[in-house]
Design an enzyme around this catalytic site. Structure first.
Site, PDB file in Angstrom:
ATOM      1  N   HIS A  65       3.582  -2.198   3.289  1.00 10.94           N
ATOM      2  CA  HIS A  65       3.685  -0.845   2.741  1.00 10.94           C
ATOM      3  C   HIS A  65       5.062  -0.640   2.115  1.00 10.94           C
ATOM      4  CE1 HIS A  65       0.523  -0.692   5.796  1.00 10.94           C
ATOM      5  NE2 HIS A  65       0.002   0.316   5.101  1.00 10.94           N
ATOM      6  N   HIS A  74      -5.391   9.468   0.412  1.00  8.31           N
ATOM      7  CA  HIS A  74      -5.246   8.681   1.636  1.00  8.31           C
ATOM      8  C   HIS A  74      -5.981   9.284   2.842  1.00  8.31           C
ATOM      9  CE1 HIS A  74      -3.196   5.921   4.501  1.00  8.31           C
ATOM     10  NE2 HIS A  74      -3.000   5.183   3.407  1.00  8.31           N
ATOM     11  N   ASP A 117       0.816  -1.211   0.000  1.00  9.45           N
ATOM     12  CA  ASP A 117       0.000   0.000   0.000  1.00  9.45           C
ATOM     13  C   ASP A 117       0.850   1.262   0.000  1.00  9.45           C
ATOM     14  OD1 ASP A 117      -1.989  -1.866   0.360  1.00  9.45           O
ATOM     15  OD2 ASP A 117      -2.883  -0.899   2.108  1.00  9.45           O
TER      16      ASP A 117
END
Length: 252
Positions: free
Chosen positions: A206, A115, A60
């Site tokens: 991530h 985000h 992500d």
């Protein structure tokens, strides 16, 4: 569906290897699964029920200008595919990296434009976050994303159903969370992923975190040593490879 059933994993995995935002702050919401996930919700995917020894690695918040290319090098060397949930404003900032992700056989998913905590936004603002990102990915790669992951996992059941109905995008969450955004170190990230991974797992990570990318050699080799192969979310679901799908852009 909290766990999506399928009979077999795509034959491309077979017995052989596959061919081919800023750091969290004190005010960052904790990444957590919604309380109503895992209750037979057809709009929500947390894992895949499969007898095949496969997992989906997902990354992500990218692309990151240096960490994502390094991660891609690691995946290419091992002939593995992963799924990247990209932030829209980063897609337009680093389109060459996005094109590389797609050209090397990885899948790209929608992770919103900026985000935000989507569960606190209006329906119109949520649609704008998602549509801008899908359009950016389309413009760079020539195809839109087919799954969505909400930042922080903050997306209500009503929002997940509305997205599936209006945009045909299921919400993909996760079953393994190494909490790498807390920066526990590469060894801890690798250990948590390896300890939590089972066939059909969807692994959250991530690629904007240096420790996460540093953990990947041990993680990828450890998964292989346990007989677990890596595929994309679409492959896990039994869908065509993202690059093989044909899309027609509709005006309006």
């Amino acid at each position: 569906m909290s766990i999506s059933s399928r009979r077999t994993f795509l034959s491309t995995l077979g017995a052989a290897a596959l061919t081919l935002p800023s750091a969290a702050s004190a005010t960052t919401p904790v990444i957590a699964l919604p309380r109503d996930a895992g209750r037979g919700d057809a709009a929500t995917i947390m894992a895949v029920r499969t007898p095949s020894p496969v997992v989906a690695l997902t990354f992500d918040d990218g692309p990151h200008p240096t960490l994502t290319p390094h991660l891609l090098d690691l995946l290419r060397a091992r002939r593995l595919r992963a799924t990247f949930y990209l932030i829209g404003n980063r897609v337009v900032q680093w389109p060459d990296i996005v094109r590389r992700i797609a050209s090397e056989g990885h899948e790209i998913g929608n992770h919103s434009w900026s985000h935000p905590v989507l569960s606190k936004l209006s329906d119109a603002a949520v649609r704008d976050e998602i549509d801008r990102t899908s359009d950016a990915i389309w413009r760079v790669t020539g195809r839109p994303p087919v799954t969505f992951r909400p930042p922080y996992g903050a997306f209500t059941q009503r929002q997940r159903h509305a997205l599936l109905e209006s945009r045909k995008l299921p919400t993909v969450l996760w079953s393994v969370d190494p909490q790498d955004w807390r920066r526990p170190g590469a060894q801890a990230v690798a250990s948590r992923i390896l300890n939590g991974s089972r066939p059909g797992a969807i692994i959250l990570s991530h690629d904007i975190q240096r420790g996460t990318v540093a953990a990947m050699p041990q993680t990828l080799d450890g998964l292989a040593a346990r007989g677990l192969k890596c595929g994309t979310v679409s492959q896990m679901l039994g869908w065509p490879l993202w690059q093989d799908r044909r899309f027609r852009r509709v005006a309006g």
